[in-house]
Design an enzyme around this catalytic site. Structure first.
Site, short mmCIF file in Angstrom:
data_model
loop_
_atom_site.label_atom_id
_atom_site.label_comp_id
_atom_site.label_asym_id
_atom_site.label_seq_id
_atom_site.Cartn_x
_atom_site.Cartn_y
_atom_site.Cartn_z
N ASP A 157 0.81 -1.18 -0.06
CA ASP A 157 0.12 -0.07 -0.03
C ASP A 157 0.82 1.38 -0.03
O ASP A 157 1.97 1.36 -0.86
CB ASP A 157 -0.91 0.23 1.40
CG ASP A 157 -2.17 0.92 1.13
OD1 ASP A 157 -3.01 0.55 0.43
OD2 ASP A 157 -1.92 2.14 1.79
N GLU A 180 0.69 -5.69 -3.29
CA GLU A 180 -0.60 -4.64 -3.17
C GLU A 180 0.13 -3.06 -3.22
O GLU A 180 -0.21 -2.42 -2.19
CB GLU A 180 -1.57 -4.79 -2.55
CG GLU A 180 -2.46 -5.79 -2.91
CD GLU A 180 -3.22 -5.20 -4.24
OE1 GLU A 180 -3.86 -4.15 -3.91
OE2 GLU A 180 -3.30 -5.66 -5.48
N HIS A 195 -6.51 -6.89 -1.08
CA HIS A 195 -5.32 -5.88 -0.91
C HIS A 195 -4.49 -6.17 0.47
O HIS A 195 -3.45 -6.06 0.44
CB HIS A 195 -6.11 -4.51 -0.66
CG HIS A 195 -5.38 -3.25 -0.27
ND1 HIS A 195 -4.37 -2.95 -1.40
CD2 HIS A 195 -5.23 -2.61 0.58
CE1 HIS A 195 -3.67 -1.88 -0.93
NE2 HIS A 195 -4.12 -1.69 0.32
#
Length: 297
Positions: free
Chosen positions: A111, A135, A277
């Protein structure tokens, strides 16, 4: 360096992991640590914490000095009176890396942790050994490649007043959106640990910033500039890089995966399993095994 005495970390990290805190700038940064040797630094994104890495961390025990850090405003790190924009996160993270004098670092990033970790590597190339990405916030995303429900929710979060009501007052980002981004529901005690650092509207201020700064349809400009600078380093650095893909995934859209394959130098792409995610919750063993199998020896 003002550092508190280590204490036992959440048992999910393993029996020998410690919880640590150091003073940086005008606040404190918290991290979980275990092991000895060259450092592995695990960076999370929104709205999680070092806790997200606990199962990966436990499965990498013995590979080196493992450090899972909480970004400023998240987990058990401090919550100073700042804007929590991207530059703020970089400042506090830089200060943490310097306080611990970390070198020969393998970065394991997810992220926004990927955006900040690659930025740190770009600006400290002599201190980074390898970079693993899962991710990641890596490159601008087309809204057409994102789920329509997320696009609509992000539009709401971006609207002044409505966004504050949704994220800060109602706590809906954490209690409605976050729990639904998993293939299987999180156990109640695990969800409670993710919610714990954000008991009040003021404490949730860091959570609203990241969806507003997400690089979608080539805006906002500051996020795009950060990712473009990162891309130059990713394209030129000889540092080994690993990119894990997940099914169905979320941020690593097919166009961004294609861009990564074409752009990033010395890149290994590997399937990581089933996940949306927050893949550390869904495929921790596969993530750890992929990192162990790829590590430059």
């Amino acid at each position: 360096m003002s550092q508190t005495a280590p204490r036992s970390a959440h048992p999910g990290f393993g029996p020998d992991a410690t919880s640590n805190e150091v003073a940086v700038l005008d606040s404190t940064i918290h991290w979980v640590e275990q092991g000895e040797g060259d450092p592995f630094v695990f960076l999370h994104g929104n709205p999680t914490s070092s806790f997200l890495w606990r199962k990966v961390f436990a499965n990498l025990n013995g590979e080196g000095r493992l450090l899972a850090v909480d970004l400023i405003g998240f987990g058990d790190s401090g919550k100073p009176a700042i804007d929590y924009d991207l530059a703020d996160h970089e400042r506090y993270l830089d200060a943490w890396f310097d306080a611990l004098d970390l070198r020969d670092v393998t970065l394991v990033l997810q992220d926004y942790g990927a955006a900040f970790g690659v930025s740190w590597a770009r600006r400290n190339p002599d201190r980074v050994k390898a970079v693993a990405l899962l991710e990641p916030v890596l490159w601008p995303i087309d809204s057409a490649d994102l789920p329509e429900a997320f696009v609509q929710t992000r539009a709401l979060v971006k609207r002044p007043g409505e966004g504050e009501e949704f994220v800060l007052e109602q706590n809906a980002f954490l209690t409605q959106l976050f729990p639904n981004v998993f293939l299987q529901p999180l156990p109640d005690d695990v969800l409670a640990e993710y919610l714990r650092p954000f008991p009040t509207p003021e404490s949730r201020k860091p959570v609203i910033v990241f969806p507003r700064r997400l690089p979608v349809d080539n805006e906002p400009a500051d996020t795009i500039a950060l990712l473009e600078a990162n891309a130059e380093w990713l394209a030129s650095s000889e540092v080994p890089k690993l990119l894990l893909t997940f099914e169905p995934g979320f941020l690593l859209t097919p166009p961004i995966l294609a861009w990564a394959r074409e752009t990033i130098k010395n890149l290994t792409v590997q399937e990581g399993g089933a996940g949306v995610h927050f893949v550390q919750e869904e495929e921790p063993e596969k993530v750890a095994d992929a990192v162990k199998g790829w590590l430059p020896r």
